[in-house]
Design an enzyme around this catalytic site. Sequence first.
Site, PDB file in Angstrom:
ATOM      1  N   GLY A 163       0.854  -1.192   0.000  1.00 36.99           N
ATOM      2  CA  GLY A 163       0.000   0.000   0.000  1.00 36.99           C
ATOM      3  C   GLY A 163       0.885   1.236   0.000  1.00 36.99           C
ATOM      4  O   GLY A 163       0.546   2.256   0.593  1.00 36.99           O
ATOM      5  N   SER A 212       1.524   3.342  -2.254  1.00 36.33           N
ATOM      6  CA  SER A 212       1.066   4.525  -2.990  1.00 36.33           C
ATOM      7  C   SER A 212      -0.125   5.161  -2.272  1.00 36.33           C
ATOM      8  O   SER A 212      -0.652   6.170  -2.702  1.00 36.33           O
ATOM      9  CB  SER A 212       0.638   4.121  -4.403  1.00 36.33           C
ATOM     10  N   GLY A 213      -0.551   4.565  -1.193  1.00 32.65           N
ATOM     11  CA  GLY A 213      -1.824   4.955  -0.567  1.00 32.65           C
ATOM     12  C   GLY A 213      -1.741   6.175   0.339  1.00 32.65           C
ATOM     13  O   GLY A 213      -0.682   6.699   0.660  1.00 32.65           O
ATOM     14  N   ARG A 246      -0.088  -1.777  -6.936  1.00 29.64           N
ATOM     15  CA  ARG A 246      -0.260  -2.381  -8.271  1.00 29.64           C
ATOM     16  C   ARG A 246       0.273  -1.512  -9.391  1.00 29.64           C
ATOM     17  O   ARG A 246       0.836  -2.006 -10.348  1.00 29.64           O
ATOM     18  CB  ARG A 246      -1.739  -2.638  -8.509  1.00 29.64           C
ATOM     19  N   ASP A 297       1.330  -7.372  -7.480  1.00 24.25           N
ATOM     20  CA  ASP A 297      -0.039  -7.862  -7.338  1.00 24.25           C
ATOM     21  C   ASP A 297      -0.016  -8.882  -6.190  1.00 24.25           C
ATOM     22  O   ASP A 297       0.601  -9.932  -6.306  1.00 24.25           O
ATOM     23  CB  ASP A 297      -0.474  -8.511  -8.661  1.00 24.25           C
ATOM     24  N   LYS A 347      -5.841  -1.166  10.834  1.00 26.09           N
ATOM     25  CA  LYS A 347      -7.267  -1.421  10.942  1.00 26.09           C
ATOM     26  C   LYS A 347      -7.901  -1.265   9.572  1.00 26.09           C
ATOM     27  O   LYS A 347      -7.284  -0.644   8.712  1.00 26.09           O
ATOM     28  CB  LYS A 347      -7.911  -0.483  11.932  1.00 26.09           C
ATOM     29  N   ASP A 388      -3.408   0.311  16.711  1.00 27.50           N
ATOM     30  CA  ASP A 388      -4.509   1.181  17.091  1.00 27.50           C
ATOM     31  C   ASP A 388      -3.814   2.503  17.371  1.00 27.50           C
ATOM     32  O   ASP A 388      -3.171   2.656  18.410  1.00 27.50           O
ATOM     33  CB  ASP A 388      -5.231   0.669  18.343  1.00 27.50           C
ATOM     34  N   HIS A 389      -3.898   3.420  16.435  1.00 28.61           N
ATOM     35  CA  HIS A 389      -3.005   4.591  16.552  1.00 28.61           C
ATOM     36  C   HIS A 389      -3.310   5.443  17.777  1.00 28.61           C
ATOM     37  O   HIS A 389      -2.470   6.224  18.208  1.00 28.61           O
ATOM     38  CB  HIS A 389      -2.992   5.424  15.264  1.00 28.61           C
ATOM     39  N   LYS A 393      -0.767   7.856  21.084  1.00 28.27           N
ATOM     40  CA  LYS A 393      -0.918   9.266  21.449  1.00 28.27           C
ATOM     41  C   LYS A 393      -0.355   9.525  22.849  1.00 28.27           C
ATOM     42  O   LYS A 393      -0.605   8.755  23.774  1.00 28.27           O
ATOM     43  CB  LYS A 393      -2.397   9.676  21.389  1.00 28.27           C
ATOM     44  N   ASP A 453     -15.726   1.895  13.390  1.00 24.10           N
ATOM     45  CA  ASP A 453     -14.611   2.783  13.077  1.00 24.10           C
ATOM     46  C   ASP A 453     -13.910   3.301  14.338  1.00 24.10           C
ATOM     47  O   ASP A 453     -12.697   3.497  14.339  1.00 24.10           O
ATOM     48  CB  ASP A 453     -15.143   3.967  12.250  1.00 24.10           C
ATOM     49  N   HIS A 486     -10.645   2.259  19.146  1.00 25.43           N
ATOM     50  CA  HIS A 486     -10.041   3.352  19.921  1.00 25.43           C
ATOM     51  C   HIS A 486     -10.700   3.552  21.293  1.00 25.43           C
ATOM     52  O   HIS A 486     -10.032   3.633  22.319  1.00 25.43           O
ATOM     53  CB  HIS A 486     -10.107   4.669  19.138  1.00 25.43           C
TER      54      HIS A 486
HETATM   55  C1  BG6 Z   1      -9.421   6.596  12.388  1.00 26.54           C
HETATM   56  C2  BG6 Z   1     -10.814   6.574  11.829  1.00 26.54           C
HETATM   57  O1  BG6 Z   1      -9.085   5.349  12.941  1.00 26.54           O
HETATM   58  O2  BG6 Z   1      -9.312   7.608  13.371  1.00 26.54           O
HETATM   59  C3  BG6 Z   1     -11.202   7.920  11.279  1.00 26.54           C
HETATM   60  O3  BG6 Z   1     -10.895   5.606  10.805  1.00 26.54           O
HETATM   61  C4  BG6 Z   1     -10.987   8.998  12.319  1.00 26.54           C
HETATM   62  O4  BG6 Z   1     -12.556   7.924  10.851  1.00 26.54           O
HETATM   63  C5  BG6 Z   1      -9.583   8.907  12.894  1.00 26.54           C
HETATM   64  O5  BG6 Z   1     -11.172  10.257  11.706  1.00 26.54           O
HETATM   65  C6  BG6 Z   1      -9.401   9.890  14.024  1.00 26.54           C
HETATM   66  O6  BG6 Z   1      -8.060   9.883  14.418  1.00 26.54           O
HETATM   67  P1  BG6 Z   1      -7.379  11.151  15.050  1.00 26.54           P
HETATM   68  O7  BG6 Z   1      -5.993  10.718  15.384  1.00 26.54           O
HETATM   69  O8  BG6 Z   1      -7.435  12.225  14.005  1.00 26.54           O
HETATM   70  O9  BG6 Z   1      -8.201  11.513  16.250  1.00 26.54           O
END
Ligand code: BG6
Length: 492
Positions: free
Chosen positions: A12, A14-15, A46, A85, A148, A177-178, A182, A235, A240
Site C-alpha cells: 500500500g 502509494s496509498g 499495483r 499484485d 485497521k 490502534d493509533h 498518542k 470505526d 479506539h
Molecule cells: C481513524 C478513523 O481510525 O481515526 C477515522 O478511521 C478517524 O474515521 C480517525 O477520523 C481519528 O483519528 P485522530 O488521530 O485524528 O483523532
Amino acid sequence: QNEKVALFIIFGGSGDLARRKLYPSLFRLYQKGYLDQHFAVIGTARRPWTDDYYHQIVTDSLSDLQATDEQVAAFASHFYYQSHDVTNSEHYVVLENLAKKLDQQYELQSNRLYYMAMSPNFFGTIAKHLKSEQILTADGFNRLIIEKPFGHDYNSAEELNEQIRASFAEDQIYRIDHYLGKEMVQNISAIRFGNNIIESLWNNRYIDNIQITLSEALGVEERAGYYETAGAMRDMVQNHISQIATLLAMEPPVSFSATDIRDEKIKVLHSLHIDTPEEARRNFVRGQYGPATVDGARLEGYREAEQVASDSNVETYVAGKMEFENYRWAGVPFYVRTGKRLAKKATRVDVVFKQLPMNIFNAVSDEDKLGDNVLTIYVEPTEGFGLRVNAKKLGQGFATRPVDLDFRHSAAAAGNSPEAYERLLLDALNGDSTNFTHWNELSQTWKFADVVEKVWAENEPTDFPNYRSGSMGPAAANELLARDGRHWIFDP
Ligand code: BG6
C-alpha cells in the site's frame, strides 16, 4: 548508538496512509537518528511506478516538515518501488530478489518489517504468501504491522487472525490502534500509577462515572466508500474507545512491561459486560449528520456525500454505556461517544467523582450546590489534564464555586511530542508491543460491538439524519445520561 536496522516492506506504498502518516513518521525517525544508513523501504502497490516517481511521492509527503533538500533527498534515496499484485505468487519472487539485494547493500541483518497499509481484503493473502514464498527470513526479525480495520465483526476478525497466525507468531504481530500511540493516552498510565491521590480513589467507592469523548469536526470526507461499510461503531468504538476504556479500567500491572500490561488489559476486558439485545437497545444511541449552514456556507449531509447511498442508514455517531463487572468497577458506567461533524475536534476523558455525603454549606439554591469533582484528561487538540474542585466564592457569606486546576503542555513541549505513528513505528522497530493490541483484546471488543450491530441491523433507524452538523449529536445521547440522573461534562 540508537540506530535501528531494518528493511520495511510497505503493502500500500502509494496509498493515503503511507503518504500522510508513514513517510513523515519515518522521516522524523531519520532526523532523530533512529534511522540512518542501515534501513531501506520497499513500497509496493499495483500501479507501475519508477523509483524516481516514488521518490517524488515520498518527497512531497514531507513538504510540511522542516528539512533541507539534501536531507530529504538522502532519506528518499533509501526508498524503492516495486509494482506488485498481492495475489500473484510470482510477484513475491521478484519482491524477494529486491529485498535480498537491499539487505546486502544496506547491511540490514535480515531484519524485516512488513506493513499492511492497504485494503484489508488482502491482509490474509499477503501474510500467506510471505511465508509460502519464503520472504520471511531465518536469521533476522520478521514483524508484521497490520492496520485497521481488523475484521468487520467477530467472525471475520477471527478468520483474519487465523490467516495471519498461520504465518506469524503472536509476538511477531503488531496490530495498530493509533490511539495507543498518542502522548496523553499513554499518559493515562502515568496519571493512574504515578499518583497516590489518584490511584487510591480509582474505584467505585469514589468514582461516579467515566466519560470518554472522541468528537470530530470533520465529516467523512474522501473515506465515504470505506465508511459506508463500517460506521462509527466499528470505526471508533470497537477499537479506539474500547482501548481507552481498557487503560482506564485495568488493574495496576505487575511491571510496566508489554506482557504485564497486556495481561491486565485482557483480564479487565474479560469483565466487560456483553449486553443482551434488550440492553444494547437501551444502552446505545446512534446518529447520522444532516446538512447545515454554518457561517453562510452549506455543509452537506452524510447522505449527500459521494459514494454514500442516498438512503444510507450508516451511523456517523454513537453514544453508549460500557460496564466492567468486577470488584473495582461494578456500578460505574463508562459513557462513551464519538461522531463526525460535531461541534469540535475534542478527544478527552472526564472522570466524575461521587458527591460528598452532604453539603454542609447550606445550599439555598441550585447554584450553591457543590459541583462535581472532575478529573479531565485532554488528549486532543491540547494535551494535559485538569482537576475541578470546589472552593469558597470570594466575598461575604459562604458559598462555593468550582475552580479548575489546569495543566496543559506548552506549545513547545507539544511540538517535541512525537506523532502517534512515529512512536508506534519505533516501538515496532524495538520489538516493543506494549502499545499494540493483542488478539484476545480484539476478540472481546468485537463480541461487545457485535451485539449492538446486530440489534441495529434488525431495526433500521427511522429518524436519520437526526443531528445537525456542528451540534453535539442527537438528543437521545443526552437522554441516555439524563435517565441515569447524569449529564455529559463536555458540552461545548
Ligand atoms: C481513524 C478513523 O481510525 O481515526 C477515522 O478511521 C478517524 O474515521 C480517525 O477520523 C481519528 O483519528 P485522530 O488521530 O485524528 O483523532
